[in-house]
Design a protein around this motif. Sequence first.
Motif, mmCIF file in Angstrom:
data_model
loop_
_atom_site.group_PDB
_atom_site.id
_atom_site.type_symbol
_atom_site.label_atom_id
_atom_site.label_comp_id
_atom_site.label_asym_id
_atom_site.label_seq_id
_atom_site.Cartn_x
_atom_site.Cartn_y
_atom_site.Cartn_z
ATOM 1 N N ALA A 126 0.934 -1.266 -0.001
ATOM 2 C CA ALA A 126 -0.115 -0.083 0.187
ATOM 3 C C ALA A 126 0.808 1.234 -0.105
ATOM 4 O O ALA A 126 0.609 2.142 0.791
ATOM 5 C CB ALA A 126 -1.020 0.103 1.251
ATOM 6 N N THR A 127 1.987 1.222 -0.913
ATOM 7 C CA THR A 127 2.744 2.594 -1.182
ATOM 8 C C THR A 127 2.725 2.707 -2.427
ATOM 9 O O THR A 127 2.638 1.731 -3.292
ATOM 10 C CB THR A 127 4.011 2.412 -0.420
ATOM 11 O OG1 THR A 127 4.724 1.265 -1.404
ATOM 12 C CG2 THR A 127 4.044 2.026 1.141
ATOM 13 N N ASP A 128 3.062 3.989 -2.951
ATOM 14 C CA ASP A 128 3.120 4.256 -4.217
ATOM 15 C C ASP A 128 4.675 3.890 -4.636
ATOM 16 O O ASP A 128 5.450 3.366 -3.927
ATOM 17 C CB ASP A 128 2.826 5.700 -4.576
ATOM 18 C CG ASP A 128 3.967 6.645 -4.013
ATOM 19 O OD1 ASP A 128 4.899 6.335 -3.393
ATOM 20 O OD2 ASP A 128 3.848 8.025 -4.185
ATOM 21 N N ASP A 129 5.269 4.306 -5.891
ATOM 22 C CA ASP A 129 6.323 3.660 -6.568
ATOM 23 C C ASP A 129 7.402 4.529 -5.826
ATOM 24 O O ASP A 129 8.823 3.944 -5.761
ATOM 25 C CB ASP A 129 6.496 4.181 -7.783
ATOM 26 C CG ASP A 129 5.279 3.210 -8.726
ATOM 27 O OD1 ASP A 129 5.051 2.318 -8.331
ATOM 28 O OD2 ASP A 129 5.450 3.752 -9.827
ATOM 29 N N ILE A 130 7.274 5.609 -4.941
ATOM 30 C CA ILE A 130 8.260 6.258 -4.203
ATOM 31 C C ILE A 130 8.247 5.981 -2.766
ATOM 32 O O ILE A 130 9.429 6.146 -2.132
ATOM 33 C CB ILE A 130 8.074 7.952 -4.313
ATOM 34 C CG1 ILE A 130 7.809 8.170 -5.824
ATOM 35 C CG2 ILE A 130 9.357 8.490 -4.080
ATOM 36 C CD1 ILE A 130 9.040 7.689 -6.710
ATOM 37 N N GLY A 131 7.442 5.229 -2.355
ATOM 38 C CA GLY A 131 7.568 4.800 -0.878
ATOM 39 C C GLY A 131 6.515 5.445 -0.052
ATOM 40 O O GLY A 131 6.507 5.540 1.315
#
Length: 506
Positions: A100-105
């Motif tokens: 449940a994070t985007d590609d950047i964290g």
Amino acid sequence: MSVPSASELIDGVQLHADTVLEHARDDYGDESTPLLVDALDATTRAGVKYDGRDVADGYLSNVALQQSFLRALVGLSEITNDETYRSKAEDIISWTFEHATDDIGLVYWGGHAAYDLEADEVVVGKSDHELKFEYPFYELLYDVSPDATRQFVKAFWNAHVLDWDSLDFNRHGGWNEPIGTLWDHEYEGGDVFFWGDGLTFVNTGSDLYYAAGVLADLTGEDEPLAWAKRLAHRYVETRQDPGISGYQFSQHASYCNGPEIRGDRAQYQFAPYIHGDHRIFEGTLFRPRPIVQRQQLALAGRLDERGAAFAQWAVEELRAWREAAYRPSDNEFAPMLTDGLSLEGFVIRREGYFGPKGRVIGPIEAGPGFLWAYARAYRIVGDDLCYATARDIVAGIGLGDIGAPEESPSLGFDVGPEAVGPELLSGLLELYRASGDDTYLDAAASIGGRLLDERENGLFTDTRGLAVLDNPTPLALLRLAAALRGGPLDTLPVAVGNRQSPKGGI
């Protein structure tokens, strides 16, 4: 009204936790996860569709909303030596970091994002990341994954800071923003109340600098702490005589009364009707939120000399509130501009952000959240004016007289239901820790007994009969139990308290 023992308090919290872990588990969609639904109906113990952060309609698991519960789980493991509870909390964070994070964290949580347990997918409300007065449990996050925690804090700042020269930022941050220069930026500062591209509200600003400050403590790094201090000091720079900080340090052309009117919303609703030489912006309205000073003091406590500035700024702020706005006879703060001009009785003549036409600005109730802040300031810094204010608030709440610092308090337990809660309990524990006087511990235990008695079906609930996972009561009771046992409270997670705004004011 019974006064509980430490064991009874622990048993009560343990029952609550066991009930939540059993009935809030994810059995809604096709995919099994360790996540929990955000709220239970206390009567049926069934999960409910609850959206506490303006995300979507559904069976949501918003891990930002569950930080108080995660702290209570870790606290239970600390106090019972049963690692099962910590393990459950770690599983939730581990899964969140992985799924449940985007590609950047940047984690999908907070103001406008969560995980829909029934649809088995992340849902985003208004498209942007937002944390406001959340102060996540970074110690647990770091224990689970130092790298993911470090990356989240970087992504948090990266997504929200718009101009590192001035630290203009917005409460909303975009997803998947490529990581930039971050801590290696040059900082220029400059005047406050500049026209910027963001809304530099302290509810997000304090979350940003708290994240960087805790990261600096966990890692020993200096760069995040330097930026945390710069951002926190931007609010200090807004102070006018008598020393009250603004809720934001910039101006932004927002909708004032519909899309056809844009500008500073306070200037639109207040300035035309206030005569004299006064700066009237959103950043010059007195809007005290004691959770900010409590968290600054928490940073100072954990960072020692590295964080001394946070304690200084917090105490300066609390003293200014006392001297400029507090009325002991009524236990309230006068609404005003930060230059001291009273706005009490001001009638809003234009529709807008700060209320409908005809709204009359009233005083701000000095409730238990303020007591907690002033008591913590006295414990950590030893400030006499903060102690005097805590004394007045205790009396104003109806709890009696704590006397001078060297005197034994004379407390009663006839406190109205509106004041009974984790903030009052936590404030009393601060006074107990500062003085060592058991009278405070007895009063806190009395409040704890009332909170235990108010449970429904073994659950700590709100006024709607919902057991919401951001309820801070269980952790407050665990800290009370630790004090009753005579053990150090510093081994338990630090309580944050409620996010609600004080009653009254602007």
